[in-house]
Design a protein around this motif. Structure first.
Motif, mmCIF file in Angstrom:
data_model
loop_
_atom_site.group_PDB
_atom_site.id
_atom_site.type_symbol
_atom_site.label_atom_id
_atom_site.label_comp_id
_atom_site.label_asym_id
_atom_site.label_seq_id
_atom_site.Cartn_x
_atom_site.Cartn_y
_atom_site.Cartn_z
ATOM 1 N N THR A 199 -4.062 7.968 1.666
ATOM 2 C CA THR A 199 -4.183 6.575 2.133
ATOM 3 C C THR A 199 -3.099 5.682 1.540
ATOM 4 O O THR A 199 -3.080 4.489 1.782
ATOM 5 C CB THR A 199 -5.573 5.982 1.800
ATOM 6 O OG1 THR A 199 -5.639 5.697 0.384
ATOM 7 C CG2 THR A 199 -6.697 6.911 2.173
ATOM 8 N N GLY B 202 -5.858 -5.204 4.764
ATOM 9 C CA GLY B 202 -5.072 -6.430 4.925
ATOM 10 C C GLY B 202 -5.925 -7.666 5.005
ATOM 11 O O GLY B 202 -7.156 -7.619 4.915
ATOM 12 N N GLY C 263 -5.004 -13.478 7.647
ATOM 13 C CA GLY C 263 -3.793 -14.161 8.099
ATOM 14 C C GLY C 263 -2.799 -13.234 8.765
ATOM 15 O O GLY C 263 -1.981 -13.658 9.591
ATOM 16 N N ALA C 264 -2.851 -11.955 8.420
ATOM 17 C CA ALA C 264 -1.885 -10.999 8.987
ATOM 18 C C ALA C 264 -2.364 -10.437 10.321
ATOM 19 O O ALA C 264 -1.576 -9.843 11.067
ATOM 20 C CB ALA C 264 -1.659 -9.851 8.005
ATOM 21 N N THR D 159 0.816 -1.223 0.000
ATOM 22 C CA THR D 159 0.000 0.000 0.000
ATOM 23 C C THR D 159 0.851 1.276 0.000
ATOM 24 O O THR D 159 0.353 2.343 -0.352
ATOM 25 C CB THR D 159 -0.953 0.021 1.212
ATOM 26 O OG1 THR D 159 -0.174 -0.163 2.401
ATOM 27 C CG2 THR D 159 -1.997 -1.076 1.120
ATOM 28 N N ARG E 148 -12.402 6.700 10.655
ATOM 29 C CA ARG E 148 -11.187 6.297 9.929
ATOM 30 C C ARG E 148 -11.070 7.032 8.595
ATOM 31 O O ARG E 148 -9.988 7.445 8.208
ATOM 32 C CB ARG E 148 -11.175 4.783 9.702
ATOM 33 C CG ARG E 148 -11.030 3.968 10.976
ATOM 34 C CD ARG E 148 -10.915 2.497 10.637
ATOM 35 N NE ARG E 148 -9.654 2.237 9.973
ATOM 36 C CZ ARG E 148 -8.543 1.822 10.587
ATOM 37 N NH1 ARG E 148 -8.553 1.587 11.879
ATOM 38 N NH2 ARG E 148 -7.442 1.629 9.904
ATOM 39 N N VAL F 263 9.134 -14.517 1.930
ATOM 40 C CA VAL F 263 8.327 -13.639 2.781
ATOM 41 C C VAL F 263 6.859 -13.835 2.402
ATOM 42 O O VAL F 263 6.521 -13.921 1.221
ATOM 43 C CB VAL F 263 8.774 -12.153 2.661
ATOM 44 C CG1 VAL F 263 8.689 -11.638 1.240
ATOM 45 C CG2 VAL F 263 7.959 -11.249 3.577
ATOM 46 N N MET G 237 -7.557 6.693 6.895
ATOM 47 C CA MET G 237 -7.160 5.367 7.376
ATOM 48 C C MET G 237 -7.995 4.237 6.766
ATOM 49 O O MET G 237 -7.983 3.115 7.256
ATOM 50 C CB MET G 237 -7.232 5.323 8.907
ATOM 51 C CG MET G 237 -6.061 6.011 9.556
ATOM 52 S SD MET G 237 -4.549 5.019 9.374
ATOM 53 C CE MET G 237 -3.313 6.274 9.484
ATOM 54 N N ILE H 202 5.502 -13.890 15.940
ATOM 55 C CA ILE H 202 5.712 -14.144 14.497
ATOM 56 C C ILE H 202 6.212 -12.885 13.814
ATOM 57 O O ILE H 202 6.845 -12.954 12.766
ATOM 58 C CB ILE H 202 4.374 -14.523 13.808
ATOM 59 C CG1 ILE H 202 3.698 -15.682 14.512
ATOM 60 C CG2 ILE H 202 4.579 -14.868 12.351
ATOM 61 C CD1 ILE H 202 2.338 -16.012 13.910
ATOM 62 N N LYS H 203 5.930 -11.696 14.401
ATOM 63 C CA LYS H 203 6.031 -10.449 13.629
ATOM 64 C C LYS H 203 7.386 -10.242 12.955
ATOM 65 O O LYS H 203 7.440 -10.041 11.760
ATOM 66 C CB LYS H 203 5.665 -9.236 14.472
ATOM 67 C CG LYS H 203 5.656 -7.952 13.628
ATOM 68 C CD LYS H 203 4.993 -6.779 14.300
ATOM 69 C CE LYS H 203 5.109 -5.535 13.418
ATOM 70 N NZ LYS H 203 4.594 -4.341 14.057
HETATM 71 C C1 LIG Z 1 -4.509 2.962 5.762
HETATM 72 C C2 LIG Z 1 -4.022 1.943 6.772
HETATM 73 C C3 LIG Z 1 -4.598 1.874 8.020
HETATM 74 C C4 LIG Z 1 -4.172 0.921 8.963
HETATM 75 N N1 LIG Z 1 -4.751 0.891 10.190
HETATM 76 C C5 LIG Z 1 -4.359 -0.024 11.109
HETATM 77 C C6 LIG Z 1 -4.973 -0.062 12.401
HETATM 78 O O1 LIG Z 1 -5.886 0.692 12.710
HETATM 79 N N2 LIG Z 1 -4.528 -0.986 13.275
HETATM 80 C C7 LIG Z 1 -3.523 -1.885 12.973
HETATM 81 O O2 LIG Z 1 -3.173 -2.704 13.836
HETATM 82 N N3 LIG Z 1 -2.937 -1.858 11.763
HETATM 83 C C8 LIG Z 1 -3.320 -0.960 10.820
HETATM 84 N N4 LIG Z 1 -2.709 -0.902 9.603
HETATM 85 C C9 LIG Z 1 -1.619 -1.847 9.299
HETATM 86 C C10 LIG Z 1 -2.068 -3.096 8.513
HETATM 87 O O3 LIG Z 1 -3.266 -2.880 7.840
HETATM 88 C C11 LIG Z 1 -2.229 -4.326 9.390
HETATM 89 O O4 LIG Z 1 -1.018 -4.611 10.048
HETATM 90 C C12 LIG Z 1 -2.652 -5.557 8.581
HETATM 91 O O5 LIG Z 1 -2.970 -6.617 9.448
HETATM 92 C C13 LIG Z 1 -1.600 -6.027 7.583
HETATM 93 O O6 LIG Z 1 -2.208 -6.984 6.715
HETATM 94 P P1 LIG Z 1 -1.571 -7.345 5.321
HETATM 95 O O7 LIG Z 1 -2.325 -8.527 4.771
HETATM 96 O O8 LIG Z 1 -1.532 -6.167 4.450
HETATM 97 O O9 LIG Z 1 -0.108 -7.799 5.764
HETATM 98 P P2 LIG Z 1 1.276 -7.495 5.015
HETATM 99 O O10 LIG Z 1 1.570 -6.053 5.046
HETATM 100 O O11 LIG Z 1 1.258 -8.154 3.681
HETATM 101 O O12 LIG Z 1 2.305 -8.237 5.960
HETATM 102 C C14 LIG Z 1 2.685 -7.664 7.191
HETATM 103 C C15 LIG Z 1 3.629 -8.625 7.940
HETATM 104 O O13 LIG Z 1 2.911 -9.797 8.300
HETATM 105 C C16 LIG Z 1 3.483 -10.962 7.697
HETATM 106 N N5 LIG Z 1 2.357 -11.808 7.296
HETATM 107 C C17 LIG Z 1 1.300 -11.446 6.528
HETATM 108 N N6 LIG Z 1 0.445 -12.479 6.403
HETATM 109 C C18 LIG Z 1 0.984 -13.499 7.110
HETATM 110 C C19 LIG Z 1 0.567 -14.841 7.369
HETATM 111 N N7 LIG Z 1 -0.571 -15.338 6.869
HETATM 112 N N8 LIG Z 1 1.373 -15.624 8.130
HETATM 113 C C20 LIG Z 1 2.545 -15.146 8.641
HETATM 114 N N9 LIG Z 1 2.977 -13.887 8.423
HETATM 115 C C21 LIG Z 1 2.210 -13.087 7.666
HETATM 116 C C22 LIG Z 1 4.287 -10.436 6.529
HETATM 117 O O14 LIG Z 1 5.352 -11.333 6.213
HETATM 118 C C23 LIG Z 1 4.779 -9.115 7.067
HETATM 119 O O15 LIG Z 1 5.888 -9.346 7.897
HETATM 120 C C24 LIG Z 1 -3.130 0.029 8.638
HETATM 121 C C25 LIG Z 1 -2.542 0.108 7.360
HETATM 122 C C26 LIG Z 1 -2.985 1.045 6.432
HETATM 123 C C27 LIG Z 1 -2.351 1.101 5.083
#
Ligand SMILES: Cc1cc2nc3c(=O)[nH]c(=O)nc-3n(C[C@H](O)[C@H](O)[C@H](O)COP(=O)(O)OP(=O)(O)OC[C@H]3O[C@@H](n4cnc5c(N)ncnc54)[C@H](O)[C@@H]3O)c2cc1C
Length: 370
Positions: free
Chosen positions: A250, A135, A138-139, A29, A236, A63, A241, A186-187
């Motif tokens: 965004t 997202g 799984g994340a 993103t 949001r 990754v 957000m 895991i992070k």
């Molecule tokens: C506009 C915006 C608003 C947001 N608001 C919030 C909020 O309010 N609160 C909040 O907590 N976060 C927020 N986030 C952050 C983000 O959305 C979250 O952390 C979300 O859970 C990430 O999901 P993703 O699928 O995009 O993960 P990715 O960005 O693709 O991955 C993030 C990390 O997790 C790992 N990962 C992903 N999937 C898995 C899996 N299945 N198993 C093991 N590891 C994995 C990846 O390897 C990487 O290290 C926001 C982001 C944006 C862009």
């Protein structure tokens, strides 16, 4: 095994597809990042475990990428046009909602906000405050996503994990993930892959107890889940957000820095430094909340008081603070990863110089560090 032989081998498994063209900029993103070796798309959990097991056995760095909303990846501007990673994408989006028991299960590839929307439609409570977070499901355990006073750890019961060391794929209790504020074991370790999640929600149509000032004037009250979801989405959107491809505010990774948790004495010291710079009145309004290990401060508040206003450093810059929210670093269209990293360093250093607090980035960094 070279990449060609490896991808041929992986493709033999049912549900595996290889993508050799996508870049990290396409998959995140923040829309920056060079090219991985290749991307393996898995349409079922068995395929995902197989792919990770095979890549690990050949020591090929990998990754997991969901929707890339918490990832900052280096690109050519940092000498990393090509990154030595294989991306594994988990594309199984099933969602099961049991209205009677309140149990919700989702595959790793499910869109998180769709999970929330389906739970709320069924009148289930507990995740409505997590509406609008980008997202995949799984994340969600990876950084124990949270917003508006709720964290997924409040309701997460079981997680289907593929453990990369033991090579075992099994459901484990959520407590084994050591979930804390924006953290799980895991992070940053990538020790396991989340294949599915299970949550226990409430079934009486009401939200979790509300504590966030913008959602209630009566801390602890519970309100209809649909109403809270709508309010949260509205709040949001006002801060940029909720992802919107047409709105550059965004194009971010959400909140870029975590809220720092410092010992209570350190919080007093920070307040003194704020007072010295901006006066006692401002220092008295410094947010600080009780947290495990001391006091949680507000990163956004400190960034603003250190002199970084919304939109910093200005209209010419391709990497800027959001014009709606000081805590989001945004790509205005043509930013490189170096632009984002330089901005992150400027802000971290500025806050440290003014108030002695070291901000820590929330997203996972790949190919570079702060
Ligand atoms: C506009 C915006 C608003 C947001 N608001 C919030 C909020 O309010 N609160 C909040 O907590 N976060 C927020 N986030 C952050 C983000 O959305 C979250 O952390 C979300 O859970 C990430 O999901 P993703 O699928 O995009 O993960 P990715 O960005 O693709 O991955 C993030 C990390 O997790 C790992 N990962 C992903 N999937 C898995 C899996 N299945 N198993 C093991 N590891 C994995 C990846 O390897 C990487 O290290 C926001 C982001 C944006 C862009």
């Amino acid at each position: 095994m070279n990449d060609e032989l490896m991808t041929q081998h992986l493709k033999e498994f049912v549900g595996v597809e290889i993508d050799t063209t996508s870049t990290f900029a396409d998959m995140t993103t923040l829309r920056v990042g060079g090219k991985p070796r290749y991307t393996v798309r898995c349409s079922n959990a068995d395929a995902a475990s197989f792919v990770v097991r095979v890549l690990d056995s050949e020591n090929i760095p990998l990754v997991i990428v969901g929707d890339g909303s918490n990832l900052l990846v280096a690109d050519a501007s940092m000498g990393q046009a090509d990154l030595d990673y294989v991306v594994v994408s988990l594309d199984f989006p099933h969602i099961q909602v049991n209205q009677d028991s309140g149990i919700v299960r989702a595959g790793a590839g499910a869109n998180w906000d769709k999970v929330v929307a389906e739970a709320v439609d069924a009148g289930l409570g507990g995740i409505e405050c997590l509406s609008g977070i980008p997202g995949r499901a799984g994340a969600v355990p990876v950084q124990n996503v949270g917003a508006y006073g709720t964290e997924v750890s409040d309701v997460l019961t079981w997680v289907r994990l593929y453990d990369r060391k033991t090579q075992v794929d099994e459901w484990v209790e959520a407590s084994t993930l050591d979930l804390r504020y924006r953290y799980s074991n895991i992070k940053f370790t990538q020790r396991a892959v989340v294949l599915a999640i299970e949550m226990q929600l409430t079934t009486d149509g009401l939200s979790a107890p509300l504590n966030f000032r913008q959602l209630t004037e009566n801390p602890g009250e519970r309100r209809p889940v649909k109403e809270i979801r709508e309010t949260v989405l509205e709040l949001r959107r006002g801060k940029g957000m909720v992802l919107n491809p047409n709105d550059r505010d965004t194009w971010s990774a959400g909140s870029f820095f975590t809220n720092p948790i410092v010992p209570a004495e350190k919080a007093d010291e920070v307040a003194q430094r704020v007072a010295a710079k901006l006066g006692d009145e401002v220092a008295e309004t410094m947010p600080r909340f009780d947290a495990e290990g001391g006091k949680k401060l507000s990163a956004a508040w400190l960034i603003e008081r250190a002199g970084f206003k919304r939109g910093y450093p200005g209209i010419e810059a391709q990497a800027r603070l959001s014009t709606l929210h000081t805590l989001a670093l945004t790509n205005r269209g043509e930013a490189t990863s170096k632009d984002i990293v330089d901005l992150a360093r400027t802000i971290r250093d500025g806050v440290f110089d003014e108030f002695g607090v070291k901000l820590v980035p929330e997203p996972v960094w790949l190919g570079t560090e702060i």
